[in-house]
Motif scaffolding. Structure first.
Motif, mmCIF file in Angstrom:
data_model
loop_
_atom_site.group_PDB
_atom_site.id
_atom_site.type_symbol
_atom_site.label_atom_id
_atom_site.label_comp_id
_atom_site.label_asym_id
_atom_site.label_seq_id
_atom_site.Cartn_x
_atom_site.Cartn_y
_atom_site.Cartn_z
ATOM 1 N N THR A 131 0.826 -1.202 0.000
ATOM 2 C CA THR A 131 0.000 0.000 0.000
ATOM 3 C C THR A 131 0.861 1.254 0.000
ATOM 4 O O THR A 131 0.608 2.202 -0.741
ATOM 5 N N VAL A 132 1.893 1.255 0.848
ATOM 6 C CA VAL A 132 2.768 2.419 1.008
ATOM 7 C C VAL A 132 4.125 2.083 0.421
ATOM 8 O O VAL A 132 4.696 1.029 0.721
ATOM 9 N N LYS A 133 4.666 2.974 -0.396
ATOM 10 C CA LYS A 133 5.913 2.672 -1.083
ATOM 11 C C LYS A 133 7.095 2.622 -0.128
ATOM 12 O O LYS A 133 7.829 1.628 -0.080
ATOM 13 N N VAL A 147 -4.732 6.661 3.722
ATOM 14 C CA VAL A 147 -4.887 5.813 2.533
ATOM 15 C C VAL A 147 -5.960 6.386 1.621
ATOM 16 O O VAL A 147 -5.752 6.547 0.415
ATOM 17 N N ASP A 148 -7.111 6.718 2.181
ATOM 18 C CA ASP A 148 -8.210 7.218 1.365
ATOM 19 C C ASP A 148 -7.870 8.550 0.699
ATOM 20 O O ASP A 148 -8.376 8.847 -0.380
ATOM 21 N N ARG A 149 -7.011 9.321 1.350
ATOM 22 C CA ARG A 149 -6.654 10.622 0.793
ATOM 23 C C ARG A 149 -5.293 10.586 0.081
ATOM 24 O O ARG A 149 -4.690 11.601 -0.174
ATOM 25 N N ILE A 164 5.119 7.769 1.442
ATOM 26 C CA ILE A 164 6.043 7.542 2.555
ATOM 27 C C ILE A 164 5.252 7.561 3.854
ATOM 28 O O ILE A 164 4.448 8.471 4.072
ATOM 29 N N TRP A 165 5.456 6.551 4.693
ATOM 30 C CA TRP A 165 5.022 6.611 6.083
ATOM 31 C C TRP A 165 6.250 6.409 6.949
ATOM 32 O O TRP A 165 6.992 5.434 6.779
ATOM 33 N N ASP A 220 -0.156 -3.685 3.686
ATOM 34 C CA ASP A 220 -1.393 -4.032 2.985
ATOM 35 C C ASP A 220 -2.572 -3.531 3.794
ATOM 36 O O ASP A 220 -3.097 -4.234 4.663
ATOM 37 N N SER A 221 -2.997 -2.312 3.525
ATOM 38 C CA SER A 221 -4.104 -1.728 4.286
ATOM 39 C C SER A 221 -5.426 -2.404 3.978
ATOM 40 O O SER A 221 -6.370 -2.316 4.772
#
Length: 1019
Positions: A209-211, A473-475, A480-481, A504-505
């Motif tokens: 989900t997040v790179k 995620v929705d926005r 990057i987190w 994996d959200s």
């Protein structure tokens, strides 16, 4: 993608998978799935009958993959005792079609698509479909393949889309076979098995989900720093900085990150410099496959303030010292160029401070432009600067520069931040979501700063993390987190929740957050389903109690000692948790107890002990002020708990022959301001003379709900403070607690015999007599009402006499008052027939937001419950997160929550009530032109709209923000007309992303407390 609950079902089935939130493909029983004779549909043996499948790689494979394959082989040996051989083949063998068979057992073929001649040969030889991973970021697939190469009848093929895809595939299998990602960092024992098989369907995963998703070690002294110094240095640390964070430390961390499917790291920064402290640090990060960055205030891969202090010339000021700062950045880029990284750009003040008052947007735009020029010069004209990963962190005042119009190149990731307390300040609005660099989030589990440091034990609710990051995620803030984890320990479980969510959200929803914790407990401790569920409950309640007010913010008056039995209810809940955690701890084998202690038992014990200490100190102070000799007993209890707090620290430090010595050395009591004290200090205590008679009398009478004590004068008995009336209490049938108590105490040196009588028969008295002596200084007497003896709707009064009889021969002048008469009023209130809803008790109505009478949706938008969220039960928030396609509603038009209630009183008999909606602290994350809002309505009155988060200066929070986050709630208060009777309170959605925790209605008797009244009785 499977829902997590589906994965957990697999975990409990014959497959026996130990992984969390992943596709299950490992089993330990050859008969657990189809065993058809066709080799392509049967299980593949990783280990069987003591023989392990060999591992084949090609010599042109990435070094990090080679390392992970070796670690995987070691994991197999830990689990089964069988050691897989590892063979590297040269690419020439595959090019010539040479027979690759070197063993009678079918092998495991491991490789990265596009970087492994072994995998290229398999694909060319079999036509294997790799479209699911080809060209994807960090994806992987596996398959049982027939005749993959000449001489091989069958093989299990593990293919990564890139190097980390392959690494994650290997560590995915390690976790599934029984090796926890925390096997070293939390001493989770390996789960042993005799045989290991993989299913024909294999394991797979698409792009995360997040790179870039990773951790930030920050505010790492004293705990992590001292521990690392003890374990990884000879006591001197790095030559220039003294830092203990060398490659021996970091390689443990690199492996943990990769096992957690994370890929990014901001290293320790205070008194440390990653690129200077150890020449192997940067090389090994890249070797392992970890992407490096530097924190929000450290541009161009250089540590600030450490490296500037060592190597900088002049002041850290680009306006007055441009060339020297520029040269400093050039060296950072040159040093980092060979390695994979995400560069922080922009500039903050030296030492994580704001830049000077003269800083302006034009200067910052020049800074970023010059940094981009450095990239071009260092990487060469053949490199497109826009392809070099860069991030600009909008932390604190930096967000203000952006909001003031600073232009940022489109390919630079905008890294939005939280308020340091877990509330994300802003998300990308629709017009910002087409940036090629995307957006991300910098978030805190640990913080040093206003209103108080918090970095001792975990105090973050995963429900809050999910609520905030599901919005990210929705926005589309998923580039990057980065998570500030302070010392790393003791945040193990919430860290893994964060990394699993980032990976994996899609597997998470509001209904399976506890399932994650139960699965984690099963994997880590081998618990059965019932105990794993209990651990999930313990964890949820523990973090709720530690997050409602951070441990560092506790004091002797945090929880009310007189209203709603709040303090004792809080302690009772802690005691229940302690008993549950103790039972599970004691049931575990000795090899599992150290892990359970670190991951759950210690924070339960520590939170319970600290809270108990502060409450007991408060009781000591209160009872001393009331001249009750039992104050002395609470002084002793407080002292014992203060010592027990340190005993827990010693227990932690002594685990496993001192493996984690120093890791719990953070101070956490008696803060004077935001910064940590240098030593734990015990709460201030008072003592009452037990040798001197009390001049008002031997007996002290303290009714529930007051600080006043009789006989004698007290400023808490009445406004005048002397000649006050006798004490009184009122009992109603709809109070959440059905009785009231009166504490009878010794007030000095004189013992006495107590007798309690009433002038009416409908008063129930729990204790009619007792002897109060130096060994028994207190007697709590409970008073309740026989409601059948009082007519419905009537109010009756009774006199309850508390009489003290002195020992024979004791002069009466030593106890001038030997009795106190308390007035008890019983109001038998009643509701109209047919009413259903919440009923007033003790002058207030309290309702948990989730317990709405009606929940009305509009289109697809409705209010949904976030379980185990906030201070008392849960939260209610509009769902889906974007609400009405990211637009708002007008008051009265959106989804609503309705609460039916019945009141008997109004404030000062005026017909008015005060309604307080306890909202979660949230910021105007859509921008200040879309402030958060909610509308409140009573009956058919006009809804009152509250924009409850005031606008603040760009990059800042509202003035009251420190109080709101410290107390875990933003109170939204309004006045309404509601004469006694049945009514309906309605909450209307206006903006998405608000969270409602609790509704409190004051009908004239609301008492002061931290958590508010307990939930009212519902009929």
């Amino acid at each position: 993608m499977l829902l997590l609950s589906s994965v957990l079902v697999l975990a409990a089935s014959g497959l026996g998978v130990q992984a969390i939130g992943q596709t299950a493909c490992v089993s330990f029983d050859q008969n657990s799935t189809s065993t058809q004779s066709n080799s392509s549909t049967s299980l593949f043996s990783l280990v069987s009958s003591g023989e392990a499948a060999p591992i084949f790689l090609s010599s042109d494979e990435w070094p990090g993959v080679q390392l992970a394959a070796s670690t995987f082989a070691s994991d197999v040996e830990k689990v089964t005792g069988a050691s897989p051989s590892i063979t590297n083949f040269t690419s020439i063998l595959f090019a010539n079609g040479t027979d690759a068979s070197t063993t009678s057992s079918p092998p495991i073929l491991v490789g990265t698509l596009g970087n492994s001649s072994l995998i290229a040969a398999v694909v060319n030889n079999t036509g294997l479909d790799v479209s699911s991973v080809e060209g994807k970021w960090e994806a992987f697939m596996t398959a049982i393949v027939d005749n993959p190469l000449p001489g091989l009848d069958k093989a299990y093929v593990i293919i990564g889309a890139d190097k980390r895809g392959t690494i994650f595939a290997l560590y995915d299998h390690s976790e599934q076979i029984g090796v926890s990602p925390w096997y070293w960092w939390a001493d989770v024992p390996v789960t042993e098995h005799i045989d290991i098989f993989v299913s024909p369907s294999g394991c797979s995963h698409g792009s995360p989900t997040v790179k870039y998703r990773g951790l930030f070690l920050n505010d790492e002294a004293p705990a992590l720093t001292n521990w690392a110094a003890e374990k990884f240095t000879n006591g001197t640390g790095a030559a220039l900085t003294g830092s203990p964070f060398n490659h021996f430390f970091y390689t443990h961390l690199f492996e943990l990150l990769l096992r957690l499917k994370a890929n990014f790291l901001w290293p320790a920064m205070w008194s440390s410099a990653f690129g200077v402290d150890d020449s192997l640090n940067q090389f090994l990060a890249d070797y392992y496959g970890v992407v490096m960055g530097t924190s929000h205030e450290e541009p161009m891969m250089r540590s600030i303030p450490v490296e500037w202090t060592l190597f900088g010339n002049g002041t850290w000021d680009y306006d007055t010292n441009q060339q020297n700062v520029y040269n400093f950045w050039v060296e950072g880029a040159e040093r980092a160029r060979p390695f994979e990284g995400v560069y922080t750009v922009g500039m903050r003040g030296n030492g994580d401070l704001a830049l000077g008052a003269d800083t302006n947007v034009a200067l910052l735009e020049q800074i970023v432009s010059d940094q981009r020029g450095i990239f071009q010069n260092v990487f060469g004209n053949a490199t497109d600067v826009t392809t070099i990963p860069q991030a600009w962190c909008l932390y604190k005042e930096v967000q203000g520069y952006y909001e003031s119009g600073m232009t940022v190149p489109d390919d630079i990731t905008l890294l939005w931040t939280d308020d340091n307390w877990g509330n994300i300040r802003r998300y990308p609005i629709p017009s910002e979501r087409n940036r090629t660099g995307g957006a991300g989030v910098y978030y805190h589990y640990d913080y040093v700063g206003d209103p108080r440091d918090y970095k001792w034990i975990q105090s973050t609710q995963i429900s809050k993390v999910y609520e905030q990051f599901s919005l990210a995620v929705d926005r589309q803030a998923t580039q990057i987190w980065i998570l500030n984890v302070g010392d790393l320990k003791p945040y193990e479980m919430p860290i893994e929740f964060y990394t699993t969510l980032a990976y994996d959200s899609s597997i998470f929803n509001l209904n399976n957050l506890n399932d994650f914790v139960a699965a984690w407990a099963t994997r880590e401790f081998g618990l059965d389903a019932a105990d794993a569920t209990e651990v999930a409950s313990i964890s949820a309640n523990m973090t709720m109690m530690l997050s409602r007010i951070k441990p560092e913010l506790l004091n002797a008056t945090t929880f009310s000692l007189v209203s709603y039995r709040e303090a004792e209810t809080v302690l009772s809940a802690w005691d229940t948790l302690n008993q549950s955690a103790s039972r599970i701890y004691e049931s575990l084998s000795s090899d599992k107890q150290p892990a359970f202690f670190q991951l759950l038992y210690h924070p339960v014990q520590a939170g319970y002990t600290l809270t108990n200490m502060w409450v007991d100190a408060g009781i000591n102070n209160m009872r001393a002020m009331q001249a009750r000799t039992s104050a002395n007993e609470y002084a002793e209890k407080t002292i014992a708990l203060f010592e027990a707090d340190y005993d827990l620290e010693l227990w932690y430090h002594g685990l496993l022959d001192g493996k984690w010595d120093q890791m719990m050395s953070q101070t956490h009591t008696w803060y004077q301001y935001w910064q940590e004290p240098t030593q734990n200090m015990m709460p201030a205590l008072m003592r009452v003379s037990t040798r001197k008679p009390n001049i008002a009398g031997a007996m002290r009478i303290t009714p529930e709900g007051t600080l006043g004590t009789w006989p004698g004068d007290s400023p808490y008995q009445c406004t005048q403070g002397y000649n006050c009336p006798a004490p009184s209490i009122t009992i109603t049938p709809f109070s959440p607690v059905s009785n009231k108590y009166v504490d009878v105490s010794m007030g000095g040196s004189i013992p006495f015999t107590l007798s309690v009588t009433s002038n009416v028969s409908w008063v129930n008295i729990s204790s009619f007599d007792a002897s109060l002596t130096s060994d028994n200084t207190e007697q709590r007497v409970f008073l309740s009402v026989d409601w059948d003896a009082i007519g419905e709707g009537n109010s009756s009064a009774a006199a309850v006499s508390f009489n003290a009889t002195l020992p024979d021969g004791m002069p009466s002048y030593l106890s001038p008052t030997s009795y106190v008469v308390l007035s008890l009023v019983a109001n038998r209130t009643s509701v109209l027939s047919g009413f259903s809803g919440f009923v007033e008790g003790d002058g207030a109505i309290a309702i948990e937001a989730a317990h709405a009478t009606r929940n009305t949706s509009v289109g697809e938008v409705a209010w949904a419950e976030i379980p185990n969220y906030g201070r008392t039960l849960s939260g209610m928030t509009p769902w889906p997160r974007l609400g009405n396609n990211e637009t708002n509603y007008t008051a009265g038009a959106g989804p609503s929550l309705e609460y039916d209630f019945y009141n008997f009183n109004t404030i000062d008999e005026s017909g008015n009530i005060t309604v307080t909606i306890n909202m979660s602290p949230s910021l105007n994350a859509n921008g200040d032109d879309r402030p958060l809002a909610i509308a409140v309505q009573v009956d058919s009155s006009t809804p009152q709209t509250s924009y409850f988060i005031p606008a603040a200066d760009p990059g800042d929070e509202p003035d009251a923000w420190g109080d709101w986050v410290a107390n875990g709630t933003v109170p939204v208060t309004g006045n309404f007309t509601a004469w006694p009777g049945a009514h309906t309170l309605t909450l209307w959605m206006i903006e998405p992303a608000v969270v409602v925790q609790k509704v409190v209605i004051d009908t004239g008797g609301l008492q002061q407390s931290f958590l508010g009244p307990p939930e009212s009785i519902k009929v």
